[in-house]
Design a protein around this motif. Sequence first.
Motif, mmCIF file in Angstrom:
data_model
loop_
_atom_site.group_PDB
_atom_site.id
_atom_site.type_symbol
_atom_site.label_atom_id
_atom_site.label_comp_id
_atom_site.label_asym_id
_atom_site.label_seq_id
_atom_site.Cartn_x
_atom_site.Cartn_y
_atom_site.Cartn_z
ATOM 1 N N ILE A 1 49.229 24.479 -33.772
ATOM 2 C CA ILE A 1 48.058 23.566 -33.442
ATOM 3 C C ILE A 1 48.062 22.026 -33.264
ATOM 4 C CG2 ILE A 1 47.207 23.013 -36.012
ATOM 5 C CD1 ILE A 1 44.460 23.959 -34.846
ATOM 6 N N GLN A 2 49.148 21.532 -34.094
ATOM 7 C CA GLN A 2 49.318 20.001 -33.986
ATOM 8 C C GLN A 2 50.150 19.712 -32.475
ATOM 9 O OE1 GLN A 2 51.643 19.954 -37.462
ATOM 10 N NE2 GLN A 2 50.137 18.549 -38.488
ATOM 11 N N LEU A 3 50.572 20.763 -31.938
ATOM 12 C CA LEU A 3 51.399 20.604 -30.616
ATOM 13 C C LEU A 3 50.421 20.568 -29.372
ATOM 14 C CD1 LEU A 3 54.694 22.454 -31.111
ATOM 15 C CD2 LEU A 3 54.348 20.052 -31.095
ATOM 16 N N HIS A 4 49.007 20.758 -29.704
ATOM 17 C CA HIS A 4 48.095 21.092 -28.758
ATOM 18 C C HIS A 4 48.195 19.914 -28.046
ATOM 19 C CE1 HIS A 4 44.691 22.620 -26.811
ATOM 20 N NE2 HIS A 4 43.812 21.645 -26.975
ATOM 21 N N ASN A 5 48.125 20.204 -26.404
ATOM 22 C CA ASN A 5 48.229 18.805 -25.578
ATOM 23 C C ASN A 5 49.672 18.102 -25.479
ATOM 24 O OD1 ASN A 5 46.138 19.520 -24.352
ATOM 25 N ND2 ASN A 5 44.685 17.969 -25.454
ATOM 26 N N ALA A 6 50.551 18.340 -26.500
ATOM 27 C CA ALA A 6 51.827 17.649 -26.404
ATOM 28 C C ALA A 6 52.738 18.148 -25.181
ATOM 29 C CB ALA A 6 52.530 17.907 -27.844
ATOM 30 N N VAL A 7 53.342 16.920 -24.575
ATOM 31 C CA VAL A 7 54.213 17.355 -23.668
ATOM 32 C C VAL A 7 55.659 17.459 -24.410
ATOM 33 C CG1 VAL A 7 55.303 16.596 -21.450
ATOM 34 C CG2 VAL A 7 52.739 15.606 -22.401
ATOM 35 N N LEU A 8 56.138 18.785 -24.468
ATOM 36 C CA LEU A 8 57.261 18.797 -25.126
ATOM 37 C C LEU A 8 58.470 18.369 -24.284
ATOM 38 C CD1 LEU A 8 56.535 22.752 -26.406
ATOM 39 C CD2 LEU A 8 56.770 20.360 -27.798
ATOM 40 N N GLY A 9 59.578 18.036 -25.049
ATOM 41 C CA GLY A 9 60.879 17.742 -24.405
ATOM 42 C C GLY A 9 60.772 16.207 -23.966
ATOM 43 N N THR A 10 59.675 15.445 -24.283
ATOM 44 C CA THR A 10 59.755 13.894 -23.815
ATOM 45 C C THR A 10 60.040 13.269 -24.767
ATOM 46 O OG1 THR A 10 57.383 14.048 -24.446
ATOM 47 C CG2 THR A 10 57.693 13.948 -21.962
ATOM 48 N N PRO A 11 60.946 12.189 -24.680
ATOM 49 C CA PRO A 11 61.670 11.245 -25.701
ATOM 50 C C PRO A 11 60.629 10.357 -26.393
ATOM 51 C CG PRO A 11 62.483 10.600 -23.527
ATOM 52 C CD PRO A 11 61.542 11.810 -23.415
ATOM 53 N N LEU A 12 60.794 10.122 -27.545
ATOM 54 C CA LEU A 12 59.822 9.234 -28.263
ATOM 55 C C LEU A 12 60.503 7.932 -27.830
ATOM 56 C CD1 LEU A 12 59.420 10.426 -31.847
ATOM 57 C CD2 LEU A 12 57.658 9.998 -30.207
ATOM 58 N N PRO A 13 59.698 6.636 -28.156
ATOM 59 C CA PRO A 13 60.564 5.357 -27.972
ATOM 60 C C PRO A 13 61.055 5.273 -29.191
ATOM 61 C CG PRO A 13 58.045 5.138 -27.932
ATOM 62 C CD PRO A 13 58.105 6.458 -27.922
ATOM 63 N N ALA A 14 61.969 4.121 -29.110
ATOM 64 C CA ALA A 14 63.006 3.920 -30.477
ATOM 65 C C ALA A 14 62.081 3.554 -31.492
ATOM 66 C CB ALA A 14 64.207 2.857 -29.940
ATOM 67 N N THR A 15 61.137 2.544 -31.404
ATOM 68 C CA THR A 15 60.442 2.170 -32.516
ATOM 69 C C THR A 15 59.748 3.173 -33.169
ATOM 70 O OG1 THR A 15 58.583 1.594 -30.667
ATOM 71 C CG2 THR A 15 59.876 -0.127 -31.606
ATOM 72 N N GLN A 16 59.166 4.401 -32.279
ATOM 73 C CA GLN A 16 58.681 5.522 -32.740
ATOM 74 C C GLN A 16 59.525 6.280 -33.689
ATOM 75 O OE1 GLN A 16 55.316 6.139 -33.196
ATOM 76 N NE2 GLN A 16 55.257 3.971 -32.570
ATOM 77 N N SER A 17 60.791 6.426 -33.294
ATOM 78 C CA SER A 17 61.778 7.054 -33.877
ATOM 79 C C SER A 17 62.043 6.512 -35.084
ATOM 80 C CB SER A 17 63.156 7.307 -33.131
ATOM 81 O OG SER A 17 63.026 8.486 -32.348
ATOM 82 N N MET A 18 62.169 5.046 -35.331
ATOM 83 C CA MET A 18 62.506 4.146 -36.470
ATOM 84 C C MET A 18 61.411 4.590 -37.451
ATOM 85 S SD MET A 18 64.051 0.750 -34.668
ATOM 86 C CE MET A 18 64.068 0.033 -36.056
ATOM 87 N N LEU A 19 60.287 4.402 -36.916
ATOM 88 C CA LEU A 19 58.947 4.592 -37.737
ATOM 89 C C LEU A 19 59.058 5.916 -38.629
ATOM 90 C CD1 LEU A 19 56.872 2.595 -38.204
ATOM 91 C CD2 LEU A 19 55.252 3.968 -36.761
ATOM 92 N N LEU A 20 59.573 6.974 -37.698
ATOM 93 C CA LEU A 20 59.742 8.518 -38.279
ATOM 94 C C LEU A 20 60.801 8.494 -39.451
ATOM 95 C CD1 LEU A 20 58.734 11.159 -37.422
ATOM 96 C CD2 LEU A 20 60.615 11.566 -36.096
ATOM 97 N N THR A 21 62.015 7.469 -39.398
ATOM 98 C CA THR A 21 62.877 8.013 -40.201
ATOM 99 C C THR A 21 62.702 6.330 -41.171
ATOM 100 O OG1 THR A 21 64.214 6.546 -38.634
ATOM 101 C CG2 THR A 21 64.665 8.670 -38.726
ATOM 102 N N TRP A 22 61.836 5.720 -41.205
ATOM 103 C CA TRP A 22 61.591 4.715 -42.229
ATOM 104 C C TRP A 22 61.476 4.977 -43.546
ATOM 105 C CZ3 TRP A 22 62.331 -0.291 -41.204
ATOM 106 C CH2 TRP A 22 61.716 -1.306 -42.105
#
Lengths: 316, 328
Positions: free
Chosen positions: B279-300
């Motif tokens: 349900i969380q993937l609803h409307n998400a475009v799969l396989g598109t890369p995240l920007p670097a800052t978002q990945s950093m935020l994810l691993t913060w």
Amino acid sequence: MDEPVVECRDLTKQYGSLLAVDHLNLTVHKGEIFGLLGPNGAGKTTTILMLLGLTEPTSGSVRVIGLDPARQPLSVKSRVGHLPDQVGFYDGLTARENLSYIAKLNGIRGKEMQDRIRTALDQVGLSDVADRPVRTFSRGMRQRLGVAEVLIKRPQLIIMDEPTLALDPEAVREFLDLIRRLKEDGITIMLSSHLLHQVQAVCDRVGLFHKGRMVLEGTVGELAQRVLGGAYRIHLEADGGTALDEALRCLPDVVQVTRDGARTYHIEARSDLRADVARAVVEAGGRLLALSSDIPRLDEVYTRYFQKEATYAAAA
Amino acid sequence: MQQQPETLTLGRQREGSPWTGLWAVVAKEMADHLTSVRMLILEALIILTAAGTVYAASQSLRDGFGGDTFLFLKLFTTAREPLPAFVGFLGLLVPLLGIALAFDSVNGEFNQRTISKVLAQPIYRDALLFGKFLAGLGALALTLTSIWLLIVGMGLLRLGVPPTGEEVVRSLWFLLVTIFYGGVWLALAMLFSIVFRQPATAALASLAVWLFFTAFWGIIASLLANLLRPVPLGDPLALIDQVQLELALARISPNTLFTEVALATLNPTVRSLGLVLPIQLHNAVLGTPLPATQSMLLTWPHATGLIAATIVLFALGYVLFQRQEIRA
């Protein structure tokens, strides 16, 4: 001479229920060589650690060069050199590298550091091997390098813990010479040792530790006076019969006269009575054959003290 | 008695800065690390693995596997039989490096009988311990950074494309996290070197902890989750609960944290490190890369977790070292 370099007042250190140092009073003056004696566990090392601020006293006060080691440890440690027993080095580094690390820890750098390292190496006679790794050094060389590390900070007081242990006789002789030279430079030295004749050879005053207290303090002569009763032992060989016995016993300051065989006498006295003894022999009509005197030996003082102590303990 | 209040108030203060002599300690320890045989062996090992895996990866990439985006990052993550990817090796080698740098740092001074001598110099214990830690971290950072540069250089040569800014930011972030991942093991080994008098014991204890987290913690986490949150038949919410608990438990291990950071940082298409419901993937475009800052935020959280673990372990060692009796 009267300026105290070390001053302890009622210094006490307690480890749990063990009283390691018990109301110690100690004063060491500038330019003195002071010997700390006593059996293992008498509190010598603990006292040294407190002087350096490496252990805090439970109560009482310590002053080292007018500073409190517990409150001003950095000032104290930059003026006081400590040579621990069996001093260790970074074996992979050369003598010079070991010295420069110590110099840098003391905040000495650059040309000043190079100068001081050269002087210190010269003073202990290690200039030729300065760039050899320390692991190739003999015990005597390591001990001298230890002194060089202490000299690098130009200390006013050097505290040595068992410095001559495990040295060969020649190395010991050199080491004692080195200590005397340091004294000539005006450095105050405290050294603890079990090797009593060495202590006697260099120390101006000694203090005898027992169960955390300093039970005796003074020059070797003073200690001998108090422990042996007589500080001077005179050996006399003379023919004179019983009249001579009487004459000797009547001399002032004589503590004891013992006769060993027909004509050998051992006299214990409080002062140097050799001349009076000679006169007494002649006046008693005896023939004086030989006369000599012993310098009181620290070994004897030490042994006798602990024998007495044991008898008291047994009596109590 | 009149002097009592004075000594009480002044007794609490220490003269001078606790960092006096810090840089002398750091410089000496750094020099020791960089010239020690132990370090040379480990560096050679890491450089060999880096060269081998990255060469193999670049070979794969030249053959056209893996598409044409984020080629540089794929140098780290592409595996080619029979070699695993470089990040896989790093997960094993970095702890080893951290442990090797510190397992004899304090007890070594005791065994060489240098500790009483060093502490008789005008420095505080703080400076000695912190200096040793900084030097270890510095040596670690130096090794990892030079390997990072080597990989970038090899990538340039073998791939012929320069890395994009995005890739540089991501790989630098990965480098930073790797250094702190090593820092955790460095601090642990240093703690053991304070606790144990024998360097061999300290090394074994550190390796035991490492092995525990690498090999067993995953299994234990799943067992614990099973035990604490049993899933009744046909209850999907309980299942989610259990999986989330297992994930939380697994993240106690620094290895898990590091693996997740590697995954999210070096692979821009990873968007979440937890459980993702359809349900969380609803409307998400799969396989598109995240920007670097978002990945950093994810691993913060992972990065702060690793740094916090390093600090806690160091603080523990610090307290123990301050209380240690120094009569060697």
